[in-house]
Motif scaffolding. Structure first.
Motif, short mmCIF file in Angstrom:
data_model
loop_
_atom_site.label_atom_id
_atom_site.label_comp_id
_atom_site.label_asym_id
_atom_site.label_seq_id
_atom_site.Cartn_x
_atom_site.Cartn_y
_atom_site.Cartn_z
N VAL A 86 2.77 17.21 -1.09
CA VAL A 86 2.42 15.85 -0.66
C VAL A 86 3.68 14.99 -0.63
O VAL A 86 3.93 14.25 0.33
CB VAL A 86 1.37 15.23 -1.61
CG1 VAL A 86 1.15 13.75 -1.27
CG2 VAL A 86 0.05 15.98 -1.51
N LEU A 87 4.50 15.08 -1.67
CA LEU A 87 5.73 14.28 -1.74
C LEU A 87 6.73 14.67 -0.66
O LEU A 87 7.58 13.87 -0.28
CB LEU A 87 6.36 14.40 -3.12
CG LEU A 87 5.61 13.70 -4.26
CD1 LEU A 87 6.25 14.03 -5.60
CD2 LEU A 87 5.58 12.19 -4.05
N GLN A 88 6.63 15.90 -0.18
CA GLN A 88 7.54 16.36 0.87
C GLN A 88 7.05 16.02 2.28
O GLN A 88 7.75 16.26 3.25
CB GLN A 88 7.74 17.88 0.76
CG GLN A 88 8.48 18.30 -0.49
CD GLN A 88 8.41 19.80 -0.75
OE1 GLN A 88 7.48 20.47 -0.27
NE2 GLN A 88 9.35 20.32 -1.50
N SER A 89 5.84 15.46 2.37
CA SER A 89 5.27 15.15 3.68
C SER A 89 6.08 14.06 4.38
O SER A 89 6.79 13.28 3.75
CB SER A 89 3.82 14.70 3.53
OG SER A 89 3.74 13.43 2.89
N LYS A 90 5.94 14.02 5.69
CA LYS A 90 6.71 13.05 6.49
C LYS A 90 6.33 11.63 6.12
O LYS A 90 7.20 10.74 6.04
CB LYS A 90 6.46 13.30 7.98
CG LYS A 90 7.28 12.41 8.90
CD LYS A 90 7.09 12.79 10.36
CE LYS A 90 7.95 11.92 11.27
NZ LYS A 90 7.79 12.29 12.71
N ALA A 105 0.83 -1.21 0.00
CA ALA A 105 0.00 0.00 0.00
C ALA A 105 0.86 1.26 0.00
O ALA A 105 0.58 2.23 -0.71
CB ALA A 105 -0.93 -0.01 1.21
N ARG A 106 1.92 1.25 0.79
CA ARG A 106 2.81 2.41 0.82
C ARG A 106 3.44 2.66 -0.55
O ARG A 106 3.49 3.79 -1.04
CB ARG A 106 3.91 2.20 1.87
CG ARG A 106 3.43 2.16 3.31
CD ARG A 106 4.59 1.77 4.20
NE ARG A 106 4.22 1.61 5.60
CZ ARG A 106 4.70 0.65 6.39
NH1 ARG A 106 5.56 -0.24 5.90
NH2 ARG A 106 4.32 0.57 7.66
N ALA A 107 3.94 1.58 -1.17
CA ALA A 107 4.60 1.73 -2.48
C ALA A 107 3.63 2.19 -3.55
O ALA A 107 3.97 3.00 -4.42
CB ALA A 107 5.25 0.40 -2.88
N LEU A 108 2.40 1.67 -3.52
CA LEU A 108 1.39 2.09 -4.49
C LEU A 108 1.06 3.57 -4.31
O LEU A 108 0.96 4.32 -5.30
CB LEU A 108 0.11 1.26 -4.32
CG LEU A 108 0.19 -0.22 -4.66
CD1 LEU A 108 -1.11 -0.93 -4.26
CD2 LEU A 108 0.47 -0.43 -6.14
N ALA A 109 0.90 4.01 -3.06
CA ALA A 109 0.58 5.41 -2.79
C ALA A 109 1.71 6.33 -3.25
O ALA A 109 1.46 7.41 -3.81
CB ALA A 109 0.31 5.61 -1.30
N ALA A 110 2.95 5.90 -3.03
CA ALA A 110 4.09 6.72 -3.46
C ALA A 110 4.10 6.90 -4.97
O ALA A 110 4.29 8.01 -5.48
CB ALA A 110 5.39 6.07 -3.00
N GLN A 111 3.89 5.82 -5.70
CA GLN A 111 3.89 5.91 -7.17
C GLN A 111 2.75 6.79 -7.67
O GLN A 111 2.92 7.56 -8.62
CB GLN A 111 3.75 4.52 -7.77
CG GLN A 111 4.95 3.62 -7.56
CD GLN A 111 4.67 2.20 -8.01
OE1 GLN A 111 4.76 1.88 -9.19
NE2 GLN A 111 4.31 1.35 -7.07
N LEU A 112 1.61 6.69 -7.02
CA LEU A 112 0.47 7.50 -7.44
C LEU A 112 0.75 8.98 -7.21
O LEU A 112 0.46 9.83 -8.08
CB LEU A 112 -0.78 7.05 -6.69
CG LEU A 112 -2.13 7.56 -7.21
CD1 LEU A 112 -2.31 7.25 -8.68
CD2 LEU A 112 -3.27 6.96 -6.39
#
Length: 426
Positions: free
Chosen positions: A408-412, A151-158
């Motif tokens: 969003v990409l810079q979020s913790k 789920a984490r990897a999918l969210a990152a790619q999206l």
């Protein structure tokens, strides 16, 4: 009798899985059969799926001997999607951004051509095959969950994909899990025909007939086909398999040169400015709202805004207010909402007897307990705090108050949990 009523299938329930047969008319779909050859090169082996303006077919590229996907547009469709994909994925090389190097998550266009058929001239393009959408992978599962690292990897790619799209001046306009596809592994493209059928099944043709017994018009296929299932249940997808294509860019556009005022995103993920008919334009901020809903839906067992069966716009508007509160809702939106008295008093209190669910409750039920009940790892308190810190600025009523994709990409959560999992795939 209408043209649609003239046509029938030997298995009527199959019609729920097929494109609308009444669209096999001039301007509509092109009739395709197994064994057809497109562009003197692509031999049709199976059906992958369909949309309102296209059907998609698994074919053998007889020049390379690889399996490919061929999307055949209706004669009245706009080739916009292929134009945009050609711009986004001119090569299949990784792209470098401010957040490091990442694979382009949009399917590359391998070939483009047109088919002249009985229903008109159909734009077609060829791309790499995909397994299934994230939505279909969840629907195929009783657990309806992705493993947490997946789920984490999918969210990152999206999030990377949306940021890349926005950096090109483009808004997706229809972002949801049904438009996010799991890539097929490279080895799949080399699967011989017989092994393909042995593993995934032969095409099951259902004859199309006229109820009056007369001959079918020339623009109608002689049989219907449901799509081949190449996917996997969501919980069985491994981290190495969790690479995506962001698809269906037919609604993508540049706000700098075009204005749009309506969203076609499914109602559960539709930004509030379009539910409340605020007059706002579809914008980069609209994508941020749908990205937030999509990320939550990747992590959760159920959609964020969807607390009843078949919710309508008013149900979703109510839940948005329950979660976000009235303080950020523009007064003009509240005043224009005709059915608010069904859910709220005039002072903004929940109507008598109505249960109000909070974000905290939904998180505990649909993410923590759902994962715990299946024996899966749960989200730590620190990660939970980071998820909420990222999601809250993405979900504000006023579009201008939402954060950007770059933020969003810079979020913790992205930098410490999601992006590191994506890096493991590479």
């Amino acid at each position: 009798m209408s043209f649609a009523a003239c046509l029938t299938l030997s298995t009527p329930l199959l019609s729920l899985l097929l494109e609308r047969l009444e669209r096999y008319v001039p301007g509509g779909y092109h009739p395709v059969h197994i064994g057809d050859q497109f562009h003197n090169r692509y031999r049709v082996l199976h059906k992958l799926g369909h949309g309102s303006y296209s059907t998609t077919w698994l074919a053998r590229d007889q020049k390379t001997e690889k399996l490919v996907a061929v999307k055949v547009g209706t004669a009245d469709s706009n080739p916009r999607e292929a134009d945009i994909l050609s711009e986004l994925s001119p090569t299949n090389e990784p792209t470098t951004s401010a957040f490091g190097q990442f694979d382009i998550s949009f399917p590359p266009i391998l070939d483009r051509f047109k088919i002249q058929g009985t229903n008109g001239l159909h734009p077609c393009y060829v791309t790499l095959p995909a397994r299934a959408s994230l939505s279909d992978a969840r629907e195929a599962s009783l657990k309806r969950l992705f493993q947490l690292n997946v789920a984490r990897a999918l969210a990152a790619q999206l999030a990377l994909s949306v940021a890349f799209l926005h950096s090109k001046g483009l808004v997706h306009g229809d972002l949801h899990l049904g438009n996010v596809l799991l890539r097929a592994p490279t080895a799949f493209q080399d699967l011989p025909d017989q092994e393909l059928y042995d593993e995934y099944g032969q095409p099951q043709a259902e004859p199309v007939t006229r109820v009056d017994g007369k001959r079918l018009p020339p623009g109608v296929p002689s049989y219907g086909l449901s799509g081949i299932w190449l996917g996997e249940c969501s919980e069985k997808i491994t981290l190495q398999e969790a690479k995506i294509w962001v698809s269906d860019l037919g609604e993508a556009f540049r706000p700098s040169i075009e204005n749009r005022y309506e969203s076609i995103t499914p109602v559960s993920g539709r930004p509030p400015e379009f539910l409340f008919k605020s007059g706002n334009q579809v914008s980069f901020s609209s994508d941020i709202w749908t990205l937030a809903c999509s990320i939550w839906n990747i992590l959760s067992q159920r959609p964020l805004f969807d607390d009843c069966f078949f919710p309508d716009e008013d149900d979703i508007m109510c839940q948005q207010i329950d979660f976000l509160g009235l303080s950020g809702l523009p007064n003009s939106w509240w005043d224009k909402w005709e059915r608010r008295s069904k859910y709220f008093t005039e002072t903004g209190e929940p109507s008598h007897g109505r249960e109000v669910l909070s974000w905290e409750y939904i998180f505990e039920e649909d993410i923590q307990k759902a994962r715990g009940n299946e024996g899966y790892p749960q989200v730590s308190p620190a990660e939970k705090e980071a998820i909420f810190a990222m999601i809250r600025p993405m979900l504000t009523f006023k579009p201008e108050d939402r954060c950007t994709a770059a933020q969003v990409l810079q979020s913790k959560w992205m930098t410490e949990w999601a992006l590191p999992e994506y890096q493991k795939i590479k």
